[in-house]
Structures are given as C-alpha cells and as structure tokens.
Scaffold this active site. Structure first.
Site, short mmCIF file in Angstrom:
data_model
loop_
_atom_site.label_atom_id
_atom_site.label_comp_id
_atom_site.label_asym_id
_atom_site.label_seq_id
_atom_site.Cartn_x
_atom_site.Cartn_y
_atom_site.Cartn_z
CG HIS A 220 -0.39 0.32 2.50
ND1 HIS A 220 0.30 -0.62 3.23
CD2 HIS A 220 -0.35 1.47 3.23
CE1 HIS A 220 0.74 -0.05 4.35
NE2 HIS A 220 0.36 1.21 4.38
CG ASP A 221 2.39 3.42 3.05
OD1 ASP A 221 1.55 4.14 2.48
OD2 ASP A 221 2.48 3.33 4.30
CE LYS B 94 4.17 6.67 3.59
NZ LYS B 94 4.02 6.30 5.00
CG HIS C 76 2.25 7.66 -0.14
ND1 HIS C 76 1.79 8.62 0.73
CD2 HIS C 76 1.66 6.51 0.27
CE1 HIS C 76 0.97 8.07 1.60
NE2 HIS C 76 0.87 6.79 1.34
CG HIS D 91 -3.39 3.41 1.64
ND1 HIS D 91 -2.74 3.44 0.43
CD2 HIS D 91 -2.57 4.05 2.50
CE1 HIS D 91 -1.58 4.06 0.55
NE2 HIS D 91 -1.46 4.46 1.81
CG HIS D 92 -3.52 7.85 2.85
ND1 HIS D 92 -3.32 7.88 4.22
CD2 HIS D 92 -2.40 7.32 2.32
CE1 HIS D 92 -2.10 7.40 4.49
NE2 HIS D 92 -1.52 7.05 3.34
CG ASP E 105 -2.15 3.25 6.60
OD1 ASP E 105 -0.97 2.90 6.80
OD2 ASP E 105 -2.47 4.35 6.12
#
Ligand code: FE2
Ligand code: FE2
Length: 311
Positions: free
Chosen positions: A183-184, A187, A212, A237-238, A266
């Site tokens: 998911h990240d 980054k 990201h 996811h954000h 998360d």
C-alpha cells in the site's frame, strides 16, 4: 551494515555461503566463514550459550532471505520450534522481503512475485489459525525500519479484518494481502527526509507526501501483476468516509470495502508503532483517537469489528 537474524531460522548443513557474525559488545565478530558449513553442533553450542540471534551482512541478506523463504514450510512445520518463534520468523522473513523489494528497482517485484505470494500464503495460514492479533508483530518493531514493518503489519491486520467481515476465497484474500503489503510502495518516490521528519510538515511538503498512493498505484499498475482490487487498495488507502481523504476525495459508497479496511489497518499500525517523532501509543489510546478526533474517517462497522478483534 549488519542485519539481525534468528538462530532458529538456520537449519544445520543447509545454509548457503553467507558469513555469520555474533555481537561482542558493540562489535560484530565473524562466527562462520562463508566457505564452512553451519553444523548441528555449531547450533547446539550457540543455543547452550543462550545465543538467539546472529548477524548477516546487509549485502548478503538477499541470499539469506531466499534461503529462509525456501525453508519456511519446513520451519513452520517443525514441532520442536516454539509457535511464537515460528511466527516471529515468518513475519521477520516478510519484513526482510519487503525491505529487499522496496530497495530494488520496481521490476524486481515482477521477478519475485512468486516469493511474495508465497509469503502472503503463509501469513494467511497464520492469521486463519490464530484468534487474536499476532503478538509476534510487535516484537519486530524495534529492529527494523518503520515502512517495512508497517507494511507487514498492515497486510496482516487487513487480511485478519477481511476474514472477520466477509466470507472470502483464498484468491481474494491474496489480492488483499498483495495490495495491503504494497500500500505504501509509492513512498520509495518520496524524499526520505520528509517521511522521517520529526516536526510538522509544511503545506508543500505534505502535498509531496500525499502523492505516494498515486506513485505506488501507477508504478505497480505498469507491472501488470496486480489485480484491480490490490491496485485499488494502493490508491485509496488514505480516502476517508466523510470525503476529506486523498487522492480522489472519495466518500463512503465510492470507496471499496478493501480500501476502507486497509485504511483502518494502516492508521492503527501507524499509531501503535514507535516513530522518530513520538512513542508508540497503546492499542486503547490508538482506538480512542480513531473513534474520537478521527471521527468521520472510518467505516464504523469495520472499525467496531476491528476493535472487538483486539480484545
Ligand atoms: Fe500511505
Ligand atoms: Fe501506511
């Protein structure tokens, strides 16, 4: 640079040619030359001396990781190894893998997709076989950089919450595992100073960090190995229930359930982990924040189920 490994992860006479070190005070001292084999009596002697960890040079971690992953079925099935230690080895292997993958060019993901699926399969089996949230997860935290541990935690919490909420087949759970583990991923394209910055980010710095999900989504989409469900998790996811999230400002019905669940995983992982700018919060305090100041961010039904799963 040295990395810590578990002594129990080494099966005598099978270790490939990597040098092993032990720690004396602040120094790492060569314990086994890569040309020599690691024997049963070596292992027993170390165990007798209460040595639980050895060290491998960072440059040789890839060889070690592949060795552990290849032997995981054997190690996980070994009844003489404590269940908790097996869990630690599994999650440690996953963290090592994420670190290796995040530090390599994106194309390495495609080349290593079988390794990745294999690890997720083991995590799935572990989550299905345990009733609470894995104690082994918290023991990883102090020894590894944040993003790698965080990725494995989010994948594990997300899989676990999906299992509680829905009756999903293994393929769907695998998609959820792939999406939440990566998911990240975006980054890796954000300057590290911003990710580790202790104080508050300026508006423009925050804008940069907020890219990201889209960086990760477009890079992983181009590899053509991630399903739409997995890619959706990476991109969304954000997002927040009340529409105040990013990148698309989606709200409630427009956010996929897998993204909503991963959002909970998360934030909980982030709050309960030590960061450069604050101490890890207890799970109670983390939930208090998620229900309190973050009200409106999460799907309440999923959040309630998650809270109950932590009792
Ligand atoms: Fe993120
Ligand atoms: Fe995250």
């Amino acid at each position: 640079m040295y990395r810590m490994i578990q002594l129990e992860s080494l099966i005598p006479e099978t270790l490939p040619g990597v040098a092993l070190f032990i720690k004396h005070g602040e120094n790492h001292v060569l314990y086994k030359d890569p040309k020599l084999s690691f024997t049963q009596s070596d292992k027993e002697r170390l165990l007798d001396n209460n040595v639980k960890h050895l060290f491998v040079k960072a440059a040789e971690m890839s060889t070690y990781n592949q060795y552990v992953e290849a032997n995981l079925p054997l190690l996980l099935g070994d009844d003489s190894i404590e269940p908790e230690l097996k869990q630690t080895m599994l999650y440690q292997a996953s963290v090592n893998y994420v670190q290796e993958i995040f530090d390599s060019p994106a194309i390495a993901i495609r080349q290593n997709v079988d390794r990745c699926r294999n690890l997720i399969k083991h995590i799935l089996n572990d989550v299905m076989g345990s009733d609470g949230v894995m104690p082994a997860l918290s023991s990883l935290v102090d020894h590894n950089a944040y993003t790698y541990v965080h990725s494995v935690q989010v994948a594990t919490y997300s899989i676990s919450l999906h299992i509680r909420e829905f009756d999903l087949g293994k393929d769907e759970l695998m998609d959820v595992g792939m999406g939440s583990l990566f998911h990240d991923y975006g980054k890796v394209y954000v300057p590290k100073e911003l990710l580790d910055k202790p104080g508050k980010l300026s508006a423009s710095e925050f804008m940069e960090v907020k890219k990201h999900p889209v960086y990760g989504y477009s890079t992983l989409k181009d590899l053509e190995i991630f399903t739409p469900v997995a890619l959706g998790i990476v991109k969304h996811h954000h997002e927040k229930e009340n529409g105040s999230g990013y990148p698309d400002g989606l709200s409630s019905y427009d956010i996929a359930r897998s993204s909503k669940i991963t959002a909970i995983a998360d934030v909980f992982s982030a709050l309960t982990t030590n960061r450069s700018y604050r101490q890890a919060l207890t799970k109670e305090k983390a939930l208090e924040i998620m229900y309190g100041e973050m009200d409106g961010s999460f799907d309440l039904q999923y959040l309630n189920t998650f809270r109950d799963s932590l009792q």
